[in-house]
Design a protein around this motif. Structure first.
Motif, short mmCIF file in Angstrom:
data_model
loop_
_atom_site.label_atom_id
_atom_site.label_comp_id
_atom_site.label_asym_id
_atom_site.label_seq_id
_atom_site.Cartn_x
_atom_site.Cartn_y
_atom_site.Cartn_z
N ALA A 192 0.82 -1.21 0.00
CA ALA A 192 0.00 0.00 0.00
C ALA A 192 0.86 1.26 0.00
O ALA A 192 0.46 2.29 -0.55
N ARG A 193 2.03 1.19 0.58
CA ARG A 193 2.90 2.37 0.66
C ARG A 193 3.86 2.49 -0.51
O ARG A 193 4.37 3.58 -0.77
N LEU A 194 4.12 1.41 -1.21
CA LEU A 194 5.04 1.47 -2.34
C LEU A 194 4.37 2.16 -3.52
O LEU A 194 3.23 1.87 -3.85
N PRO A 195 5.09 3.06 -4.17
CA PRO A 195 4.54 3.69 -5.38
C PRO A 195 4.29 2.64 -6.47
O PRO A 195 4.92 1.57 -6.49
N ALA A 196 3.39 2.95 -7.38
CA ALA A 196 3.09 2.05 -8.49
C ALA A 196 4.38 1.71 -9.24
O ALA A 196 5.25 2.55 -9.43
N GLY A 197 4.49 0.46 -9.62
CA GLY A 197 5.65 0.02 -10.39
C GLY A 197 6.84 -0.42 -9.56
O GLY A 197 7.83 -0.89 -10.12
N LYS A 198 6.76 -0.27 -8.25
CA LYS A 198 7.87 -0.70 -7.38
C LYS A 198 7.67 -2.16 -7.00
O LYS A 198 6.54 -2.64 -6.85
N PHE A 199 8.76 -2.87 -6.81
CA PHE A 199 8.72 -4.30 -6.50
C PHE A 199 8.53 -4.57 -5.01
O PHE A 199 9.11 -3.87 -4.18
N LEU A 200 7.78 -5.62 -4.74
CA LEU A 200 7.65 -6.14 -3.38
C LEU A 200 8.01 -7.62 -3.42
O LEU A 200 7.37 -8.40 -4.13
N GLY A 201 9.04 -7.98 -2.69
CA GLY A 201 9.45 -9.37 -2.55
C GLY A 201 9.31 -9.80 -1.11
O GLY A 201 9.46 -8.99 -0.20
N VAL A 202 9.01 -11.08 -0.93
CA VAL A 202 8.79 -11.59 0.42
C VAL A 202 9.50 -12.94 0.58
O VAL A 202 9.34 -13.83 -0.26
N SER A 203 10.27 -13.08 1.65
CA SER A 203 10.89 -14.36 1.98
C SER A 203 9.83 -15.28 2.55
O SER A 203 9.11 -14.91 3.49
N CYS A 204 9.75 -16.49 2.00
CA CYS A 204 8.75 -17.46 2.45
C CYS A 204 9.40 -18.73 2.98
O CYS A 204 8.70 -19.68 3.32
N TYR A 205 10.72 -18.77 3.01
CA TYR A 205 11.49 -19.84 3.61
C TYR A 205 11.13 -21.18 2.99
O TYR A 205 11.49 -21.44 1.86
#
Length: 170
Positions: free
Chosen positions: A62-75
């Motif tokens: 929600a806070r990242l501007p459009a077009g920015k990447f979000l990655g998440v570690s899922c182990y």
């Protein structure tokens, strides 16, 4: 390129992240900041990568501007990957896939997990103990990308090693 630093203060990390963002952007290379949404935003990085204790992925999206990447570690968790995708992650990382000198006590993620995660609809990244020789098996298992540290930066010719990694994904 991912910026990851666990030892400096926030201000020092921000300064380094800004310099790296400038250098990466000049070369057309996206910069992802590890573990810290605030630094990613302040440095005008291209995204953030969150571990289990680095914040809520939905709030980060929600806070990242459009077009920015979000990655998440899922182990080693398919359920965590599904939740991350639902929260807006662009990619999820599984690992340590192999034994890693960087994180020797990390939980191990089986190669079969990549095949199981194909239906999630986001890119899958293999992390932990990745070497050039292991990448074909990771691609065959379903990995879309790899995170590499030692095998790249300990190579006698870093550029040649980076090119060799790139060729494996063509």
């Amino acid at each position: 390129m991912q910026y990851r630093c666990k030892t400096l203060t926030g201000w020092q990390r921000l300064g380094e992240a800004k310099v790296l963002a400038s250098l990466c952007h000049a070369k057309g290379i996206p910069l992802i900041v590890n573990d810290d949404l605030e630094i990613a935003l302040a440095a005008a990085a291209d995204g953030v990568h969150l571990g289990r204790e680095d914040g809520n992925p939905a709030q980060a999206r929600a806070r990242l501007p459009a077009g920015k990447f979000l990655g998440v570690s899922c182990y080693d968790s398919l359920e965590a990957a599904r939740a991350a995708a639902t929260a807006g992650a662009d990619y999820v990382a599984f690992g340590s896939v192999y034994a890693s000198g960087t994180k020797p006590a990390a939980v191990r993620a089986p190669l079969a997990l990549f095949g199981q995660a194909r239906t999630i609809g986001v890119a899958l990244v293999a992390i932990g103990g990745v070497t050039l020789e292991r990448v074909p098996a990771l691609i065959a298992a379903g990995a879309d990308a790899v995170a590499v540290l030692s095998d790249l930066f300990d190579a006698p010719d870093i550029r040649a090693r980076a090119r060799a990694y790139t060729e494996l994904f063509r």
